[in-house]
Motif scaffolding. Structure first.
Motif, PDB file in Angstrom:
ATOM      1  N   ARG A  82       1.013  -1.206  -0.172  1.00  0.00           N
ATOM      2  CA  ARG A  82       0.013  -0.203   0.052  1.00  0.00           C
ATOM      3  C   ARG A  82       0.907   1.280   0.007  1.00  0.00           C
ATOM      4  NH1 ARG A  82      -4.493  -1.770   4.507  1.00  0.00           N
ATOM      5  NH2 ARG A  82      -5.485  -3.422   3.130  1.00  0.00           N
ATOM      6  N   LYS A  83       0.154   2.265  -0.623  1.00  0.00           N
ATOM      7  CA  LYS A  83       1.303   3.785  -0.672  1.00  0.00           C
ATOM      8  C   LYS A  83       1.569   4.013   0.800  1.00  0.00           C
ATOM      9  CE  LYS A  83       0.705   8.213  -2.380  1.00  0.00           C
ATOM     10  NZ  LYS A  83      -0.271   9.408  -2.974  1.00  0.00           N
ATOM     11  N   SER A  84       0.853   4.105   1.684  1.00  0.00           N
ATOM     12  CA  SER A  84       1.380   4.423   3.200  1.00  0.00           C
ATOM     13  C   SER A  84       2.671   3.684   3.491  1.00  0.00           C
ATOM     14  CB  SER A  84       0.340   4.168   4.251  1.00  0.00           C
ATOM     15  OG  SER A  84       0.044   2.578   4.283  1.00  0.00           O
ATOM     16  N   ASN A  85       2.859   2.507   3.020  1.00  0.00           N
ATOM     17  CA  ASN A  85       4.056   1.797   3.255  1.00  0.00           C
ATOM     18  C   ASN A  85       5.165   1.910   2.504  1.00  0.00           C
ATOM     19  OD1 ASN A  85       3.240   0.727   5.700  1.00  0.00           O
ATOM     20  ND2 ASN A  85       2.126  -0.759   4.546  1.00  0.00           N
ATOM     21  N   ILE A  86       5.052   2.857   1.331  1.00  0.00           N
ATOM     22  CA  ILE A  86       6.140   2.861   0.140  1.00  0.00           C
ATOM     23  C   ILE A  86       6.519   4.076   0.067  1.00  0.00           C
ATOM     24  CG2 ILE A  86       5.288   0.749  -0.942  1.00  0.00           C
ATOM     25  CD1 ILE A  86       4.123   2.646  -3.032  1.00  0.00           C
ATOM     26  N   GLY A  95       1.237   2.803   9.354  1.00  0.00           N
ATOM     27  CA  GLY A  95       1.470   1.380  10.173  1.00  0.00           C
ATOM     28  C   GLY A  95       2.313   1.594  11.243  1.00  0.00           C
ATOM     29  N   LEU A  96       3.469   2.483  11.029  1.00  0.00           N
ATOM     30  CA  LEU A  96       4.345   2.698  12.223  1.00  0.00           C
ATOM     31  C   LEU A  96       3.916   3.530  13.262  1.00  0.00           C
ATOM     32  CD1 LEU A  96       6.932   2.272  13.361  1.00  0.00           C
ATOM     33  CD2 LEU A  96       7.738   4.377  12.474  1.00  0.00           C
ATOM     34  N   ARG A  97       2.826   4.322  13.134  1.00  0.00           N
ATOM     35  CA  ARG A  97       1.992   4.990  14.094  1.00  0.00           C
ATOM     36  C   ARG A  97       1.024   3.907  14.913  1.00  0.00           C
ATOM     37  NH1 ARG A  97       0.826   9.032   9.939  1.00  0.00           N
ATOM     38  NH2 ARG A  97      -1.207   8.030   9.871  1.00  0.00           N
ATOM     39  N   ALA A  98       0.330   3.099  14.225  1.00  0.00           N
ATOM     40  CA  ALA A  98      -0.307   2.187  14.663  1.00  0.00           C
ATOM     41  C   ALA A  98       0.534   1.070  15.678  1.00  0.00           C
ATOM     42  CB  ALA A  98      -1.248   1.255  13.822  1.00  0.00           C
ATOM     43  N   TYR A 118      -0.831  -2.972   7.558  1.00  0.00           N
ATOM     44  CA  TYR A 118      -0.799  -3.941   6.400  1.00  0.00           C
ATOM     45  C   TYR A 118       0.489  -4.449   6.637  1.00  0.00           C
ATOM     46  CZ  TYR A 118       0.399  -5.549   1.749  1.00  0.00           C
ATOM     47  OH  TYR A 118       0.751  -6.367   0.533  1.00  0.00           O
ATOM     48  N   VAL A 119       0.847  -5.902   6.352  1.00  0.00           N
ATOM     49  CA  VAL A 119       2.106  -6.505   6.522  1.00  0.00           C
ATOM     50  C   VAL A 119       2.577  -7.123   5.281  1.00  0.00           C
ATOM     51  CG1 VAL A 119       4.007  -7.855   7.684  1.00  0.00           C
ATOM     52  CG2 VAL A 119       2.274  -6.666   8.962  1.00  0.00           C
TER      53      VAL A 119
END
Length: 326
Positions: free
Chosen positions: A2-6, A14-17, A181-182
Protein backbone atom coordinates in the motif's frame (compact mmCIF):
# COMPACT_ATOMS: atom_id res chain seq x y z
CA UNK A 1 2.36 -2.78 -0.99
CA UNK A 2 0.00 0.00 0.00
CA UNK A 3 1.02 3.57 -0.64
CA UNK A 4 1.36 4.40 3.08
CA UNK A 5 4.10 1.81 3.35
CA UNK A 6 6.16 2.80 0.32
CA UNK A 7 6.47 6.56 0.69
CA UNK A 8 9.56 8.19 2.16
CA UNK A 9 8.02 9.33 5.44
CA UNK A 10 8.85 7.76 8.77
CA UNK A 11 5.45 8.18 10.38
CA UNK A 12 3.34 6.05 8.09
CA UNK A 13 -0.02 4.81 9.31
CA UNK A 14 1.49 1.39 9.97
CA UNK A 15 4.27 2.67 12.21
CA UNK A 16 1.94 5.01 14.07
CA UNK A 17 -0.45 2.13 14.75
CA UNK A 18 2.37 -0.18 15.85
CA UNK A 19 3.83 2.46 18.19
CA UNK A 20 0.42 3.06 19.75
CA UNK A 21 -0.16 -0.70 20.10
CA UNK A 22 3.26 -1.10 21.73
CA UNK A 23 2.41 1.69 24.18
CA UNK A 24 -0.84 -0.07 25.10
CA UNK A 25 0.83 -3.49 25.45
CA UNK A 26 3.41 -2.23 27.93
CA UNK A 27 0.86 -0.09 29.78
CA UNK A 28 -1.43 -3.11 30.19
CA UNK A 29 1.29 -5.40 31.50
CA UNK A 30 3.03 -2.98 33.85
CA UNK A 31 -0.24 -1.63 35.22
CA UNK A 32 -0.56 -4.95 37.02
CA UNK A 33 3.06 -5.94 37.55
CA UNK A 34 3.67 -2.69 39.41
CA UNK A 35 0.82 -2.96 41.89
CA UNK A 36 0.86 -6.63 42.84
CA UNK A 37 3.19 -6.10 45.82
CA UNK A 38 0.84 -3.35 47.04
CA UNK A 39 -2.35 -5.32 46.36
CA UNK A 40 -1.26 -8.81 47.38
CA UNK A 41 1.79 -8.18 49.61
CA UNK A 42 3.85 -11.36 50.08
CA UNK A 43 1.44 -13.42 47.96
CA UNK A 44 2.79 -11.74 44.81
CA UNK A 45 6.34 -13.07 45.19
CA UNK A 46 5.78 -16.24 43.15
CA UNK A 47 4.35 -14.41 40.14
CA UNK A 48 7.44 -12.55 38.97
CA UNK A 49 9.82 -15.51 38.51
CA UNK A 50 7.09 -17.35 36.62
CA UNK A 51 6.53 -14.34 34.35
CA UNK A 52 10.27 -14.03 33.71
CA UNK A 53 10.54 -17.76 33.01
CA UNK A 54 7.78 -17.44 30.43
CA UNK A 55 9.62 -14.62 28.68
CA UNK A 56 12.86 -16.59 28.57
CA UNK A 57 11.21 -19.81 27.40
CA UNK A 58 9.47 -18.03 24.52
CA UNK A 59 12.58 -16.18 23.33
CA UNK A 60 14.34 -18.99 21.43
CA UNK A 61 11.19 -19.56 19.33
CA UNK A 62 10.84 -15.98 18.08
CA UNK A 63 12.76 -16.49 14.84
CA UNK A 64 11.02 -19.75 13.90
CA UNK A 65 7.52 -18.41 14.54
CA UNK A 66 8.20 -15.22 12.57
CA UNK A 67 9.50 -17.32 9.67
CA UNK A 68 7.05 -20.24 9.64
CA UNK A 69 3.84 -18.25 10.19
CA UNK A 70 2.44 -14.89 9.19
CA UNK A 71 4.02 -12.36 11.50
CA UNK A 72 0.81 -10.43 11.93
CA UNK A 73 -0.97 -13.61 13.05
CA UNK A 74 1.77 -14.29 15.61
CA UNK A 75 1.38 -10.74 16.89
CA UNK A 76 -2.41 -10.86 17.14
CA UNK A 77 -2.55 -14.29 18.78
CA UNK A 78 0.14 -13.53 21.35
CA UNK A 79 -1.38 -10.11 22.06
CA UNK A 80 -4.75 -11.84 22.55
CA UNK A 81 -3.04 -14.25 24.93
CA UNK A 82 -1.84 -11.34 27.05
CA UNK A 83 -5.34 -9.85 27.06
CA UNK A 84 -7.01 -13.16 27.94
CA UNK A 85 -4.73 -13.78 30.90
CA UNK A 86 -5.25 -10.17 32.02
CA UNK A 87 -9.03 -10.68 31.96
CA UNK A 88 -8.72 -13.38 34.64
CA UNK A 89 -5.58 -12.05 36.31
CA UNK A 90 -7.20 -11.36 39.68
CA UNK A 91 -8.11 -15.04 39.91
CA UNK A 92 -4.69 -16.10 38.60
CA UNK A 93 -2.78 -14.11 41.16
CA UNK A 94 -4.94 -14.69 44.19
CA UNK A 95 -5.00 -18.42 43.51
CA UNK A 96 -1.22 -18.49 42.97
CA UNK A 97 -1.53 -20.05 39.54
CA UNK A 98 2.09 -19.42 38.64
CA UNK A 99 1.73 -21.52 35.49
CA UNK A 100 -0.74 -18.98 34.12
CA UNK A 101 1.65 -16.13 34.94
CA UNK A 102 4.23 -18.14 33.00
CA UNK A 103 1.84 -18.22 30.03
CA UNK A 104 1.30 -14.49 30.37
CA UNK A 105 5.05 -13.85 30.30
CA UNK A 106 5.46 -16.02 27.21
CA UNK A 107 2.62 -14.25 25.38
CA UNK A 108 4.02 -10.85 26.35
CA UNK A 109 7.48 -11.75 25.03
CA UNK A 110 6.05 -13.08 21.76
CA UNK A 111 3.82 -10.03 21.29
CA UNK A 112 6.66 -7.61 21.99
CA UNK A 113 8.98 -9.54 19.67
CA UNK A 114 6.47 -9.83 16.84
CA UNK A 115 5.67 -6.14 17.19
CA UNK A 116 9.34 -5.25 16.89
CA UNK A 117 9.76 -7.40 13.80
CA UNK A 118 6.69 -5.95 12.08
CA UNK A 119 7.66 -2.37 12.94
CA UNK A 120 10.95 -3.02 11.12
CA UNK A 121 9.29 -4.72 8.17
CA UNK A 122 6.91 -1.83 7.47
CA UNK A 123 9.59 0.88 7.71
CA UNK A 124 11.83 1.76 4.76
CA UNK A 125 15.49 0.87 5.32
CA UNK A 126 16.63 4.50 5.46
CA UNK A 127 14.28 5.21 8.37
CA UNK A 128 14.59 1.96 10.31
CA UNK A 129 16.92 3.13 13.07
CA UNK A 130 14.68 6.13 13.76
CA UNK A 131 11.67 3.80 13.61
CA UNK A 132 13.29 1.42 16.09
CA UNK A 133 14.01 4.26 18.49
CA UNK A 134 10.46 5.62 18.28
CA UNK A 135 8.84 2.20 18.63
CA UNK A 136 10.92 1.33 21.71
CA UNK A 137 10.35 4.77 23.23
CA UNK A 138 6.58 4.34 22.93
CA UNK A 139 6.80 0.95 24.67
CA UNK A 140 8.82 2.35 27.57
CA UNK A 141 6.53 5.36 27.82
CA UNK A 142 3.67 2.88 28.06
CA UNK A 143 5.55 1.08 30.82
CA UNK A 144 5.75 4.26 32.90
CA UNK A 145 2.15 5.19 32.09
CA UNK A 146 1.05 1.73 33.19
CA UNK A 147 2.98 1.98 36.45
CA UNK A 148 1.49 5.41 37.14
CA UNK A 149 -2.06 4.31 36.25
CA UNK A 150 -1.74 1.23 38.42
CA UNK A 151 -0.34 3.20 41.34
CA UNK A 152 -3.24 5.64 41.12
CA UNK A 153 -5.86 2.99 40.42
CA UNK A 154 -4.98 0.66 43.27
CA UNK A 155 -5.70 3.50 45.68
CA UNK A 156 -9.23 3.89 44.32
CA UNK A 157 -10.36 0.54 42.90
CA UNK A 158 -10.00 -3.19 43.65
CA UNK A 159 -7.37 -5.24 41.84
CA UNK A 160 -10.00 -6.98 39.70
CA UNK A 161 -10.99 -3.67 38.12
CA UNK A 162 -7.39 -3.01 37.15
CA UNK A 163 -7.15 -6.42 35.52
CA UNK A 164 -10.22 -5.63 33.40
CA UNK A 165 -8.75 -2.24 32.48
CA UNK A 166 -5.55 -3.98 31.36
CA UNK A 167 -7.56 -6.42 29.25
CA UNK A 168 -9.36 -3.48 27.60
CA UNK A 169 -6.02 -1.84 26.79
CA UNK A 170 -4.97 -5.08 25.12
CA UNK A 171 -8.20 -5.17 23.12
CA UNK A 172 -7.56 -1.62 21.90
CA UNK A 173 -4.01 -2.59 20.95
CA UNK A 174 -5.23 -5.59 18.98
CA UNK A 175 -7.66 -3.39 17.04
CA UNK A 176 -4.79 -1.07 16.12
CA UNK A 177 -2.65 -4.00 14.96
CA UNK A 178 -5.40 -5.24 12.65
CA UNK A 179 -5.15 -1.99 10.65
CA UNK A 180 -1.47 -2.55 9.79
CA UNK A 181 -0.61 -4.00 6.39
CA UNK A 182 2.30 -6.47 6.45
CA UNK A 183 3.57 -7.71 3.10
CA UNK A 184 4.09 -11.42 2.48
CA UNK A 185 7.56 -12.83 3.11
CA UNK A 186 8.45 -16.33 1.94
CA UNK A 187 9.76 -18.59 4.73
CA UNK A 188 13.47 -19.40 4.60
CA UNK A 189 13.41 -22.48 6.85
CA UNK A 190 14.87 -21.36 10.18
CA UNK A 191 15.55 -23.77 13.02
CA UNK A 192 12.90 -24.30 15.68
CA UNK A 193 15.18 -23.00 18.43
CA UNK A 194 17.83 -20.32 17.94
CA UNK A 195 19.24 -17.11 19.40
CA UNK A 196 18.14 -15.16 16.32
CA UNK A 197 15.66 -12.44 17.32
CA UNK A 198 16.37 -13.29 20.96
CA UNK A 199 19.90 -12.50 22.13
CA UNK A 200 22.65 -10.53 20.36
CA UNK A 201 25.96 -11.94 21.58
CA UNK A 202 27.97 -8.88 20.49
CA UNK A 203 25.85 -6.71 22.78
CA UNK A 204 26.38 -8.71 25.96
CA UNK A 205 28.04 -5.86 27.85
CA UNK A 206 25.45 -3.16 26.98
CA UNK A 207 22.73 -5.73 27.71
CA UNK A 208 24.17 -6.36 31.18
CA UNK A 209 24.42 -2.61 31.69
CA UNK A 210 20.77 -2.12 30.70
CA UNK A 211 19.70 -4.93 33.03
CA UNK A 212 21.48 -3.37 36.02
CA UNK A 213 20.04 0.06 35.26
CA UNK A 214 16.52 -1.34 34.91
CA UNK A 215 16.96 -3.35 38.12
CA UNK A 216 17.67 -0.11 40.00
CA UNK A 217 14.60 1.53 38.50
CA UNK A 218 12.47 -1.53 39.28
CA UNK A 219 13.22 -1.00 42.96
CA UNK A 220 12.78 2.77 42.68
CA UNK A 221 9.52 2.25 40.81
CA UNK A 222 8.09 0.15 43.62
CA UNK A 223 9.03 2.79 46.17
CA UNK A 224 7.38 5.46 44.03
CA UNK A 225 4.31 3.26 43.53
CA UNK A 226 3.73 3.18 47.28
CA UNK A 227 3.93 6.97 47.36
CA UNK A 228 1.76 7.40 44.28
CA UNK A 229 -0.95 5.13 45.67
CA UNK A 230 -1.41 7.49 48.61
CA UNK A 231 -0.20 10.89 47.35
CA UNK A 232 -0.77 10.96 43.58
CA UNK A 233 0.36 9.54 40.23
CA UNK A 234 2.87 12.38 39.67
CA UNK A 235 5.29 10.69 42.08
CA UNK A 236 5.95 8.29 39.20
CA UNK A 237 7.43 11.06 37.00
CA UNK A 238 11.10 10.23 37.85
CA UNK A 239 10.55 6.92 36.02
CA UNK A 240 10.43 8.90 32.76
CA UNK A 241 14.23 8.72 32.80
CA UNK A 242 14.00 5.24 31.26
CA UNK A 243 11.91 6.21 28.20
CA UNK A 244 14.13 9.25 27.65
CA UNK A 245 17.26 7.06 27.67
CA UNK A 246 15.69 4.37 25.49
CA UNK A 247 16.44 5.89 22.03
CA UNK A 248 20.15 6.17 22.92
CA UNK A 249 20.29 2.54 24.05
CA UNK A 250 18.37 1.24 21.04
CA UNK A 251 20.66 3.08 18.66
CA UNK A 252 23.64 1.51 20.42
CA UNK A 253 22.22 -2.01 20.09
CA UNK A 254 21.42 -1.44 16.41
CA UNK A 255 24.93 -0.15 15.71
CA UNK A 256 26.36 -3.30 17.32
CA UNK A 257 24.30 -5.59 15.11
CA UNK A 258 25.38 -6.95 11.74
CA UNK A 259 23.16 -7.11 8.66
CA UNK A 260 19.86 -8.87 9.38
CA UNK A 261 20.49 -8.68 13.15
CA UNK A 262 18.55 -5.45 13.70
CA UNK A 263 15.56 -7.24 15.22
CA UNK A 264 17.85 -9.32 17.44
CA UNK A 265 19.51 -6.18 18.78
CA UNK A 266 16.18 -4.55 19.52
CA UNK A 267 14.81 -7.64 21.23
CA UNK A 268 17.95 -8.03 23.33
CA UNK A 269 17.52 -4.49 24.63
CA UNK A 270 13.83 -5.05 25.43
CA UNK A 271 14.46 -8.41 27.08
CA UNK A 272 17.15 -7.08 29.42
CA UNK A 273 15.19 -3.93 30.21
CA UNK A 274 12.12 -5.98 31.16
CA UNK A 275 14.14 -8.58 33.04
CA UNK A 276 15.87 -5.89 35.05
CA UNK A 277 12.64 -4.04 35.84
CA UNK A 278 10.76 -7.17 36.86
CA UNK A 279 13.72 -8.47 38.89
CA UNK A 280 13.80 -5.15 40.75
CA UNK A 281 10.06 -5.33 41.47
CA UNK A 282 10.44 -8.95 42.58
CA UNK A 283 13.34 -8.04 44.86
CA UNK A 284 11.25 -5.37 46.56
CA UNK A 285 8.41 -7.86 46.92
CA UNK A 286 10.67 -10.42 48.60
CA UNK A 287 12.46 -7.91 50.83
CA UNK A 288 9.19 -6.46 52.09
CA UNK A 289 8.30 -9.88 53.50
CA UNK A 290 11.60 -10.38 55.35
CA UNK A 291 12.01 -9.50 59.02
CA UNK A 292 15.69 -8.67 58.60
CA UNK A 293 17.70 -7.80 55.51
CA UNK A 294 21.44 -7.42 55.06
CA UNK A 295 20.99 -4.33 52.92
CA UNK A 296 17.97 -2.03 52.69
CA UNK A 297 16.21 -1.36 49.39
CA UNK A 298 17.36 2.27 49.18
CA UNK A 299 21.00 1.30 49.40
CA UNK A 300 20.52 -1.55 46.93
CA UNK A 301 18.80 0.70 44.37
CA UNK A 302 21.35 3.51 44.66
CA UNK A 303 24.22 1.02 44.50
CA UNK A 304 22.83 -0.55 41.33
CA UNK A 305 22.24 2.90 39.81
CA UNK A 306 25.78 4.07 40.53
CA UNK A 307 27.17 0.79 39.19
CA UNK A 308 25.14 1.17 35.98
CA UNK A 309 26.40 4.72 35.40
CA UNK A 310 30.03 3.84 36.11
CA UNK A 311 29.77 0.72 33.97
CA UNK A 312 28.42 2.75 31.06
CA UNK A 313 31.18 5.37 31.23
CA UNK A 314 34.12 3.06 31.97
CA UNK A 315 33.21 -0.14 30.12
CA UNK A 316 30.11 -0.06 27.91
CA UNK A 317 30.88 3.11 25.98
CA UNK A 318 34.49 2.12 25.13
CA UNK A 319 33.26 -1.38 24.20
CA UNK A 320 30.61 0.10 21.92
CA UNK A 321 33.12 2.35 20.15
CA UNK A 322 35.37 -0.65 19.45
CA UNK A 323 32.69 -3.13 18.42
CA UNK A 324 30.12 -1.08 16.48
CA UNK A 325 29.68 -2.23 12.88
CA UNK A 326 27.26 0.35 11.47
Amino acid sequence: MRKSNIDGRLLTHGLRAMCAANFLLYAAVYMLLGVLPVALADDAACIYPAFLAGMLLAGPFHAYLADAFKRKHVLLLSYAGVGATMAVASYIYEAHYAWLALLQGACFALAAGAGTTISIDITLSGHRTSGNMLFAFCGRLGMVAGLAAGAWGIGHYPLAWLTYASALLCAAGILLCTTVYVSFRAPIGLKLVSLDRFLLGRAWLPALNVGILAFAFGIIGMFLTSLSASLGWYWMLPMLVLPLLTPMWVRMFVKLSHHCQRATGNMTFNLLMDMGMIAGIWTMCVMSGMDEVLIDEDTLAMGALVLAVLMFVLATLPYYKRKRVR
